[in-house]
Scaffold this active site. Sequence first.
Site, mmCIF file in Angstrom:
data_model
loop_
_atom_site.group_PDB
_atom_site.id
_atom_site.type_symbol
_atom_site.label_atom_id
_atom_site.label_comp_id
_atom_site.label_asym_id
_atom_site.label_seq_id
_atom_site.Cartn_x
_atom_site.Cartn_y
_atom_site.Cartn_z
ATOM 1 N NE ARG A 165 -3.349 -2.336 2.793
ATOM 2 C CZ ARG A 165 -4.669 -2.502 2.831
ATOM 3 N NH1 ARG A 165 -5.458 -1.499 2.662
ATOM 4 N NH2 ARG A 165 -5.176 -3.694 3.056
ATOM 5 C CB VAL B 259 -1.506 -10.911 5.988
ATOM 6 C CG1 VAL B 259 -2.635 -9.918 6.224
ATOM 7 C CG2 VAL B 259 -0.787 -10.605 4.677
ATOM 8 C CG HIS C 50 -5.139 -5.772 7.881
ATOM 9 N ND1 HIS C 50 -4.148 -4.861 7.641
ATOM 10 C CD2 HIS C 50 -6.195 -5.060 8.349
ATOM 11 C CE1 HIS C 50 -4.591 -3.639 7.949
ATOM 12 N NE2 HIS C 50 -5.825 -3.744 8.375
ATOM 13 C CB CYS D 210 -18.321 -24.684 5.347
ATOM 14 S SG CYS D 210 -16.646 -25.297 5.055
ATOM 15 C CB SER E 199 1.981 5.025 7.411
ATOM 16 O OG SER E 199 0.731 4.383 7.230
ATOM 17 C CG ASN F 295 6.900 4.635 10.308
ATOM 18 O OD1 ASN F 295 6.973 3.462 9.932
ATOM 19 N ND2 ASN F 295 6.344 5.577 9.574
ATOM 20 C CB ILE G 61 12.484 -1.251 12.045
ATOM 21 C CG1 ILE G 61 11.483 -0.118 11.794
ATOM 22 C CG2 ILE G 61 11.885 -2.303 12.961
ATOM 23 C CD1 ILE G 61 10.324 -0.495 10.898
HETATM 24 ZN ZN ZN Z 1 -16.282 -25.194 2.820
#
Ligand code: ZN
Length: 252
Positions: free
Chosen positions: A32, A101, A119, A130, A194, A218, A236
């Site tokens: 991003r 992630v 996220h 399901c 950010s 940052n 960092i």
């Molecule tokens: Zn399923």
Amino acid sequence: MSEEQTHGGRQPMVAILSGAGISTDSGIPDYRGPQGLWRKDPDAEKLVTYDFYMSDPEIRRRSWRMRRDNPARYARPNAAHEAVARFAGSGVPVRVITQNVDGLHQAAGVPDRKVLELHGSSRSVVCTRCAARSTMDAALERVAAGEEDPACEECGGILKSATVMFGQALDPEVLGEAVSVAKACDVLIAVGSSLQVQPAASLAGLAAEHGARLVIVNAEPTPYDDVADEVVREPIGEALPPLLDSLRTNGS
Ligand code: ZN
């Protein structure tokens, strides 16, 4: 809640809020950010937009190929992730709230129960019908074996990575817990974020409002620098390990 959050004579609770910047040293680009994939290739955004993904099999086939070919699959934790893991293992009550992630906090050794993934996770897949979960590795093995859009083995539903796509709401349970942590923590270290994307931004503000010491690590300025107690601009991987070490020493 855990034994770490009992009150009275407790150790200070430290929240670490991490964003894309903590993983760039592991070779994972900030999608991003200004150089991000979504800016360079607006069409790529469709691959991670829920409605397009659900309605168009070709988008799904492209998504699976992108997941298969994404070098981030093989990314390893870097010095900053390792410092966080050491800190979390040192007896200081720590919660990690991450916008990432990539699963690298857990790969470095932070227990799952201490990590809140705002996220979601690209290391898992989830069925959109399901809700069955399985590993991304298993799904990508099926892709490698020739299934271009592998379906849920339980119900035949559409599978997606267990990340929050554009057009999807954040998991209210994860978000609620992150808000509780932000309100309850004594120190919040925002690292590599950010602080411009919600809810991460408001979590930093919430922690400061509730009296936490706010430390921002940052490279670029953030909207919360003015209310932070300390702002660190150094890389960092260099700045975070000594910062966490000093908290460990002071906290004991
Ligand atoms: Zn399923």
